[in-house]
Design an enzyme around this catalytic site. Structure first.
Site, PDB file in Angstrom:
ATOM      1  N   ILE A  63       4.811  -1.161   3.341  1.00 34.57           N
ATOM      2  CA  ILE A  63       4.600   0.105   3.020  1.00 34.57           C
ATOM      3  C   ILE A  63       5.364   0.659   1.797  1.00 34.57           C
ATOM      4  O   ILE A  63       6.695   0.801   1.620  1.00 34.57           O
ATOM      5  CB  ILE A  63       4.722   0.987   4.132  1.00 34.57           C
ATOM      6  CG1 ILE A  63       3.909   0.407   4.980  1.00 34.57           C
ATOM      7  CG2 ILE A  63       4.700   2.118   3.352  1.00 34.57           C
ATOM      8  CD1 ILE A  63       2.557   0.862   5.033  1.00 34.57           C
ATOM      9  N   LYS A  64       4.413   1.304   0.008  1.00 38.80           N
ATOM     10  CA  LYS A  64       5.596   1.373  -0.988  1.00 38.80           C
ATOM     11  C   LYS A  64       5.597   2.794  -0.249  1.00 38.80           C
ATOM     12  O   LYS A  64       4.879   4.104  -0.464  1.00 38.80           O
ATOM     13  CB  LYS A  64       4.357   1.310  -1.844  1.00 38.80           C
ATOM     14  CG  LYS A  64       4.622   0.271  -2.566  1.00 38.80           C
ATOM     15  CD  LYS A  64       3.793  -0.228  -3.649  1.00 38.80           C
ATOM     16  CE  LYS A  64       4.087   0.018  -4.955  1.00 38.80           C
ATOM     17  NZ  LYS A  64       3.467  -0.121  -6.234  1.00 38.80           N
ATOM     18  N   LEU A  65       7.349   3.561  -0.410  1.00 40.85           N
ATOM     19  CA  LEU A  65       7.663   4.741  -0.550  1.00 40.85           C
ATOM     20  C   LEU A  65       8.161   5.045  -2.112  1.00 40.85           C
ATOM     21  O   LEU A  65       9.381   4.163  -2.551  1.00 40.85           O
ATOM     22  CB  LEU A  65       8.110   4.940   1.075  1.00 40.85           C
ATOM     23  CG  LEU A  65       7.591   4.879   2.157  1.00 40.85           C
ATOM     24  CD1 LEU A  65       9.038   4.297   3.108  1.00 40.85           C
ATOM     25  CD2 LEU A  65       7.358   6.087   1.882  1.00 40.85           C
ATOM     26  N   THR A 102       0.922  -1.094  -0.134  1.00 43.22           N
ATOM     27  CA  THR A 102       0.451   0.344  -0.702  1.00 43.22           C
ATOM     28  C   THR A 102       0.936   1.505  -0.027  1.00 43.22           C
ATOM     29  O   THR A 102       1.919   1.170   0.966  1.00 43.22           O
ATOM     30  CB  THR A 102      -1.157   0.393   1.263  1.00 43.22           C
ATOM     31  OG1 THR A 102      -2.152  -1.018   1.051  1.00 43.22           O
ATOM     32  CG2 THR A 102      -1.188   1.464   1.921  1.00 43.22           C
TER      33      THR A 102
END
Length: 317
Positions: free
Chosen positions: A125-127, A89
């Protein structure tokens, strides 16, 4: 006959790159990835419109940002019902140059998943792979929040992510291919410039070799594919995240798929370690016109789709 997709799964963990979770079951992926563009695309379909409408209705008095976070978690939890592994996400791309706000948003997303009964071990967690995004990942990883570094187009970005201890990186094959094909214009020859010579394929191969050679534990997940040949040329990569359209083509094919990437071969390669500090990172990234342009473009596109999603929500309030 064994399908190309089943053969690929012998060497590589297959991940579905989609917000359209109704398509997941037939391909049996281990993990799934989403991004703002995929969620925007999904909520415009009749099948998913009720999820958007319910999320807006349930949080009518809250801010648009609050509602978007709940929408992302709503999609993520539905996806996790259909796969055994993890869902990615994404943090709002407009935070790509703000380390602290990226950290705060990553923590918030994990809390929302945990409140929905989803353990943090099932969420990435997409960064964005900016200097600031990588620093955010470094902090989150120390807190047990696993990160997927996206919009990655160069070895220096990959090296910095590994040094920061990121769980996983997503080097973009297709967008690199797009850039070089556009640069060559009429001189581009798919037979000569594609396949094993595809610049996007070569970039992921280079990163994979670097990681395995130096013993980094960060997972490499090739992303952003345009063709099945790009995918099969990377058989053996830790993971590959693939759109439903290309998953279907692999499912329908019985063409032989051989392993192309091997940790043993990577360990025998002759490589020098990339020096990573902020100034050298920024200089090396700036020196790579393709990576600089595609990173900036990717942030702009994801940000624009986030704005479109906000407008859709506003229209329903």
């Amino acid at each position: 006959m064994t399908t190309a997709l089943d053969q690929l799964k012998q060497y590589t963990t297959v991940v579905a790159d989609t917000g359209d979770f109704q398509q997941l079951a037939q391909y049996k992926p281990q993990d799934a990835t989403t991004n703002p563009s995929l969620i925007l695309k999904a909520v415009q379909k009749d099948a998913y419109r009720p999820i958007l409408e319910k999320t807006v209705r349930d949080h009518a008095g809250e801010s648009v940002g609050f509602i978007i976070d709940r929408l992302l978690i709503a999609f993520g939890t539905e996806i996790l019902k259909l796969i055994p592994g993890r869902v990615s996400t994404e943090v709002d791309a407009r935070l790509s140059f703000d380390t602290q706000r990226s950290i705060d948003k990553g923590r918030e997303i994990i809390k929302l998943y945990e409140a929905a009964g989803v353990g943090r071990e099932r969420v990435l967690i997409k960064l964005a792979s900016t200097w600031e995004g990588i620093r955010a990942a470094e902090v989150l990883q120390r807190e047990g929040i696993r990160c997927n570094m996206t919009l990655l187009f160069s070895l220096v970005q990959a090296a910095a992510c590994a040094e920061a201890g990121a769980q996983l990186i997503s080097p973009f094959v297709g967008r690199i291919y797009d850039w070089y094909r556009k640069q060559k214009g009429a001189d581009w020859d798919e037979a000569q410039d594609g396949g094993a010579n595809d610049p996007g394929v070569q970039s992921v191969r280079r990163i994979y070799t670097y990681y395995k050679h130096f013993g980094y534990r960060t997972e490499v997940m090739g992303a952003s594919f345009r063709t099945t040949s790009q995918i099969t040329e990377l058989a053996g990569c830790d993971l590959l995240t693939i759109s439903p359209e290309l998953l279907q083509k692999l499912h329908d094919s019985t063409e032989a798929v051989a392993r192309k990437l091997s940790p043993d071969e990577a360990r025998d390669a002759r490589l020098e370690r990339v020096a990573i500090d902020e100034s050298s990172f920024r200089f090396q990234l700036n020196d790579d016109a393709m990576a600089t342009e595609k990173l900036a473009e990717g942030i702009r596109l994801f940000s624009a789709d986030a704005v479109k999603l906000e407008k859709m929500i506003e229209a329903l309030r």
